[in-house]
Write a protein that holds these residues in place. Sequence first.
Motif, PDB file in Angstrom:
ATOM      1  N   GLY A 101      -1.063  -6.456  -8.270  1.00 20.20           N
ATOM      2  CA  GLY A 101      -0.634  -5.283  -9.008  1.00 20.20           C
ATOM      3  C   GLY A 101      -1.634  -4.939 -10.082  1.00 20.20           C
ATOM      4  O   GLY A 101      -2.559  -5.704 -10.361  1.00 20.20           O
ATOM      5  N   SER A 102      -1.437  -3.764 -10.688  1.00 17.72           N
ATOM      6  CA  SER A 102      -2.351  -3.325 -11.726  1.00 17.72           C
ATOM      7  C   SER A 102      -1.609  -2.469 -12.739  1.00 17.72           C
ATOM      8  O   SER A 102      -0.510  -1.974 -12.469  1.00 17.72           O
ATOM      9  CB  SER A 102      -3.522  -2.551 -11.123  1.00 17.72           C
ATOM     10  N   ILE A 103      -2.256  -2.295 -13.893  1.00 18.23           N
ATOM     11  CA  ILE A 103      -1.687  -1.460 -14.943  1.00 18.23           C
ATOM     12  C   ILE A 103      -2.823  -0.673 -15.585  1.00 18.23           C
ATOM     13  O   ILE A 103      -3.903  -1.224 -15.847  1.00 18.23           O
ATOM     14  CB  ILE A 103      -0.919  -2.309 -15.984  1.00 18.23           C
ATOM     15  N   THR A 104      -2.589   0.608 -15.819  1.00 22.63           N
ATOM     16  CA  THR A 104      -3.589   1.441 -16.463  1.00 22.63           C
ATOM     17  C   THR A 104      -3.378   1.442 -17.976  1.00 22.63           C
ATOM     18  O   THR A 104      -2.369   0.923 -18.474  1.00 22.63           O
ATOM     19  CB  THR A 104      -3.519   2.880 -15.945  1.00 22.63           C
ATOM     20  N   SER A 105      -4.312   2.042 -18.681  1.00 23.54           N
ATOM     21  CA  SER A 105      -4.232   2.055 -20.147  1.00 23.54           C
ATOM     22  C   SER A 105      -3.024   2.836 -20.644  1.00 23.54           C
ATOM     23  O   SER A 105      -2.551   2.597 -21.763  1.00 23.54           O
ATOM     24  CB  SER A 105      -5.512   2.633 -20.736  1.00 23.54           C
ATOM     25  N   ASP A 106      -2.498   3.759 -19.828  1.00 21.89           N
ATOM     26  CA  ASP A 106      -1.310   4.509 -20.249  1.00 21.89           C
ATOM     27  C   ASP A 106      -0.020   3.872 -19.748  1.00 21.89           C
ATOM     28  O   ASP A 106       1.052   4.444 -19.910  1.00 21.89           O
ATOM     29  CB  ASP A 106      -1.389   5.966 -19.790  1.00 21.89           C
ATOM     30  N   GLY A 107      -0.142   2.693 -19.146  1.00 25.09           N
ATOM     31  CA  GLY A 107       1.045   1.942 -18.763  1.00 25.09           C
ATOM     32  C   GLY A 107       1.530   2.141 -17.347  1.00 25.09           C
ATOM     33  O   GLY A 107       2.544   1.556 -16.955  1.00 25.09           O
TER      34      GLY A 107
END
Length: 120
Positions: A49-55
């Motif tokens: 999984g991953s997460i971006t800077s904006d969540g």
Amino acid sequence: QVQLVESGGGLVQAGGSLRLSCAASGSIYRINTMGWYRQAPGKQRELVGSITSDGSTNYADSVKGRFTISGDNAKNTNYLQMNSLKPEDTSVYYCTANVTPLFGRGGDYWGQGTQVTVQS
């Protein structure tokens, strides 16, 4: 240079939980995305999984509903909460981050990996 340090791996019984942490440090201007991959013996590395800077988050189908990624932008750290663990989750888990550094070109960085073993 950017360094990623993972922690939190270990041995757990099936159905149990673990939380992995990944802390980024170094010449960081901005972390664009952070994520987790895993690789079991004899298998290819796969995205967890991953997460971006904006969540915004994204998960592999195999972990949806069981794993949760969260981030602390102030600490350049992300967390992988793993619940309802199964023996097939046994792998080395790697943290990765796409980073814009203070100087030079950005790119992808990897941690050293942390072992997660789930016993049946």
